[in-house]
Scaffold this active site. Structure first.
Site, short mmCIF file in Angstrom:
data_model
loop_
_atom_site.label_atom_id
_atom_site.label_comp_id
_atom_site.label_asym_id
_atom_site.label_seq_id
_atom_site.Cartn_x
_atom_site.Cartn_y
_atom_site.Cartn_z
CB THR A 128 -0.94 0.01 1.21
OG1 THR A 128 -1.92 -1.03 1.06
CG2 THR A 128 -1.68 1.34 1.32
N GLY B 72 -9.01 -3.37 4.94
CA GLY B 72 -8.21 -3.16 3.75
C GLY B 72 -6.74 -3.18 4.13
CG ASP B 73 -4.15 -0.44 3.42
OD1 ASP B 73 -4.71 -0.48 2.30
OD2 ASP B 73 -3.76 0.61 3.92
CG ASN B 74 -0.76 -4.33 6.15
OD1 ASN B 74 -0.92 -3.27 5.55
ND2 ASN B 74 0.40 -4.94 6.17
#
Length: 718
Positions: free
Chosen positions: A163, A313-315
């Site tokens: 990201t 989202g992301d991680n």
């Protein structure tokens, strides 16, 4: 009348105090947040609003990673396929990977943790028959079979958080250091992350909400050598692999995983694959570990008197909110990005949290907010599509992200956000906690079931894909319709179809060789229920037991794959009128469609061409089957799907209950609260006939984007 405020989070930035205060007042915001690449300055922290702060657990700590390079996160990758032309072939396995993101792991013995495969035979090449040249990032296979293809499955380090890398490349951050993610599998990393959070909490007493973005492992996102996305899977567990994880898995589950369990012949266990048992076991293993570690951090936040929020989202891998361990984390809230109706429902339906929040589009980034740019069309589309789902199950809050300084330069956009915030608060005040009218309960049948609620067919979050959009349309339609939706796995159904299900929907999956599954569904439909198949439902590619569709007898259609061309097929005469298409504009839109479908003699063909069958209905015992070749989302197709569900469930007589005849409009009714709403889902005026209950109907004229709220008379509450 005093304007209602609150339930809105907005971003801000340094040196933007007066403007932020003005927008807080205009939008009625009650919380501000930072974003990736921004910080809230001291003046902003003194405002009488809730403060969210983004917190990264496993990225942005390069000093720690430099001291403990063994903790860098890893994943398995597959090289290009290389055909041998001689008995020796060299494979440059880093070809077409972005070397600023990916670095081969040479410190854990490659001959133990890598795998070379003859892809022509599927046989693993013995470690004695290949050599590695680290300086060149190549593997040479000895005793190769000429014109067989070979691959290398190699363990690689993620030396740039995906990201942060995306934001860096998109926003041209130049010399900003690359953030290297570390893996909390290592005890030294666990100790570091816990101590770091304790210190951060003590240093930031003014922060009210710690917004974990997210916890430990990023969804699988790998770039190519031209800095483009090479592989992306929003549900992918690829970035959770490490040698300690592999060893722990073997100890817990009792067997050892291979590199092939991760690279999956190059498919990487994508969302479109029926998961292997090994992959299911690995997901369960990771999710339990992540929940245990995340709970430690959440408890620290609570001990500091703050709320813990997770960004969906992301991680986020390992924190699947519909999984069995999510409730154990103890989060207060989840926030996620809203791309359409089904992503709104993905967030708003999440259990075991105090509140949910949707981050709306557009993101305040320069790719949209630039000279000559117009963010309003995206904002309108995003709100109108999500609003359908909000009427079924609202999130508790909405918000935006990015750089507020950019958005403030577009006054018409600022005014539209004012409208969105006011309308959301009005909707929420009327329907929060109120069960909306639902005429049916629909079971969506796939390999994942509840675990991936509202997530089948996601590759990258909310993005359009040619091969998926006519399946995604099913979920997009359901997300805003007056039906209850449950996600069921093949295993769920094989064990027994829940009593409250009226109709099942399936669009594929390769579990159909299970005789228990197919017999269970046949008996259930024959007893008086409905089955809707779209695209290639119940299909086994290449046929099995003489059928492509294993429930062809229920659906009344099958697909010709070339094996039975010598068998004549006589298409039934199309019916002139049918409940499924009553009032709809023909021809219908089937998207990419599904080709070479043929109907059985007793099947009612409702839509077809000279050589294709698109829409059929079929009686099966006391129940019904419906087939449709594809369903990209559109207002008319949403109406068509609703008709299909009601007809399959044998509920046509109740179809016109809280129903609008114009597909561009919809009705949402809340009998317990005494309200119903008529929605115009377009940016143009619309006229529609609204059926309430008992055959009562009224004609309604709607302004663009309007919601018309009406009180339910006593006689209409049934």
């Amino acid at each position: 009348m005093v304007k209602e405020t609150g339930r809105l989070t907005i971003p801000s930035d340094q040196d933007f105090l007066a403007e932020t205060q003005q927008l807080i007042a205009q939008w009625g915001a009650d919380a501000i947040r930072d974003s990736d690449g921004t910080k809230l300055d001291t003046a902003l922290k003194q405002l009488s609003v809730k403060l969210y702060s983004t917190y990264f657990v496993a990225r942005g700590y390069n000093d720690f990673v430099e001291k403990h390079p063994e903790t860098i996160q890893e994943l398995y990758l597959l090289s290009d396929r290389v055909a041998a032309t001689e008995p020796e072939v060299t494979i440059p396995f880093m070809a077409h990977y972005f070397n600023q993101q990916i670095r081969p792991n040479y410190h854990d013995d490659p001959h133990t943790y890598w795998e070379v495969i003859d892809r022509t035979t599927g046989i693993v090449v013995p470690t004695t028959d290949w050599t590695l040249l680290p300086d060149a990032d190549t593997v040479t296979v000895h005793h190769a079979v000429p014109y067989h293809e070979y691959t290398v499955s190699f363990l690689a380090e993620l030396i740039w958080d995906p990201t942060e890398m995306y934001n860096h490349l998109t926003n041209h951050w130049g010399d900003v250091p690359h953030q290297v993610p570390f893996d909390v599998r290592y005890p030294v990393a666990q100790e570091f992350m816990q101590n770091t959070l304790r210190q951060w909490l003590a240093a930031n007493p003014e922060i009210d909400v710690v917004r974990f973005t997210t916890f430990f492992y990023h969804f699988t996102l790998v770039f190519d050598n031209e800095e483009r996305e090479k592989f992306v899977d929003w549900l992918g567990y690829g970035g959770t692999v490490s040698v300690p994880a592999l060893k722990a898995f073997e100890q817990v589950k009792g067997y050892r995983l291979r590199p092939e369990d991760f690279v999956d012949a190059g498919y990487y266990n994508s969302s479109y694959r029926v998961p292997s048992q090994h992959y299911r076991d690995y997901i369960d293993f990771v999710a339990r570990f992540v929940a245990d570690q995340a709970k430690i951090l959440v408890d620290l936040v609570h001990d500091a008197g703050k709320e813990a929020m997770m960004f969906l989202g992301d991680n986020w891998i390992g924190t699947e909110p519909y999984g069995p361990y999510f409730k154990d984390i103890g989060l207060d809230a989840v926030v996620g990005s809203v791309g359409n109706a089904r992503t709104l429902r993905l967030i708003s339906d999440i259990p075991h949290v105090k509140y949910t929040e949707g981050r709306f589009l557009p993101y305040f980034f320069p790719d949209v907010f630039h000279a000559g740019g117009d963010p309003i069309p995206e904002a309108k589309t995003n709100w109108l599509t999500a609003r359908r789902a909000i009427m079924r199950q609202p999130v508790d809050r909405i918000g935006y992200g990015g750089y507020l300084k950019l958005a403030a330069q577009f006054p018409e956009f600022v005014d539209y956000v004012t409208h969105v915030a006011d309308e959301f608060r009005d909707i929420y005040s009327k329907i929060h906690g109120v069960k909306p009218y639902a005429g049916l309960t629909v079971g969506v049948l796939n390999a994942w079931g509840k675990l991936r609620t509202w997530q089948p067919f996601i590759v990258a979050h909310g993005k359009w894909y040619k091969q998926a959009y006519s399946y995604e349309g099913v979920l997009e339609a359901l997300a805003g319709q007056a039906v209850n939706v449950r996600f069921l796995s093949f295993a769920d159904v094989a064990a027994g179809i829940p009593e409250d299900i009226d109709v099942l929907i399936n669009v594929g999956g390769a579990a159909w060789q299970d005789p228990v599954l197919v017999a269970r569904i046949r008996a259930w439909v024959a007893a008086g229920h409905g089955f809707v198949g779209i695209g290639e439902p119940t299909a086994i590619p290449g046929t099995y037991a003489g059928r492509t569709f294993q429930l062809a007898d229920v659906l009344g259609v099958d697909q010709e794959v070339g094996f039975s061309l010598s068998t004549d097929k006589y298409q039934p005469t199309p019916v002139d009128d049918h409940f499924l298409t009553h009032g709809l504009t023909m021809p219908l839109n089937y998207g990419e469609s599904t080709h070479d479908i043929y109907a059985f003699p007793e099947t009612a063909v409702i839509a077809s061409s000279a050589h294709e069958v698109y829409l059929t209905s079929h009686e099966y015992g006391a129940g019904r089957g419906v087939y449709l070749a594809g369903l990209p989302f559109s207002p008319q197709n949403a109406n068509l799907l609703l008709r299909m569900l009601y007809w399959a469930a044998k509920r046509e007589d109740t179809f016109q209950t809280w129903y609008a005849t114009n597909p561009e409009t919809e009705v949402a009714a809340y009998p317990a609260a005494g309200w119903y709403a008529v929605l115009n889902n377009t940016q143009a005026p619309q006229e529609t006939t609204v059926y309430t209950t008992g055959g009562h109907q009224i004609t309604v004229q709607l302004n663009p984007e309007e919601i018309r709220w009406e009180r339910i008379d006593h006689e209409h509450k049934g």
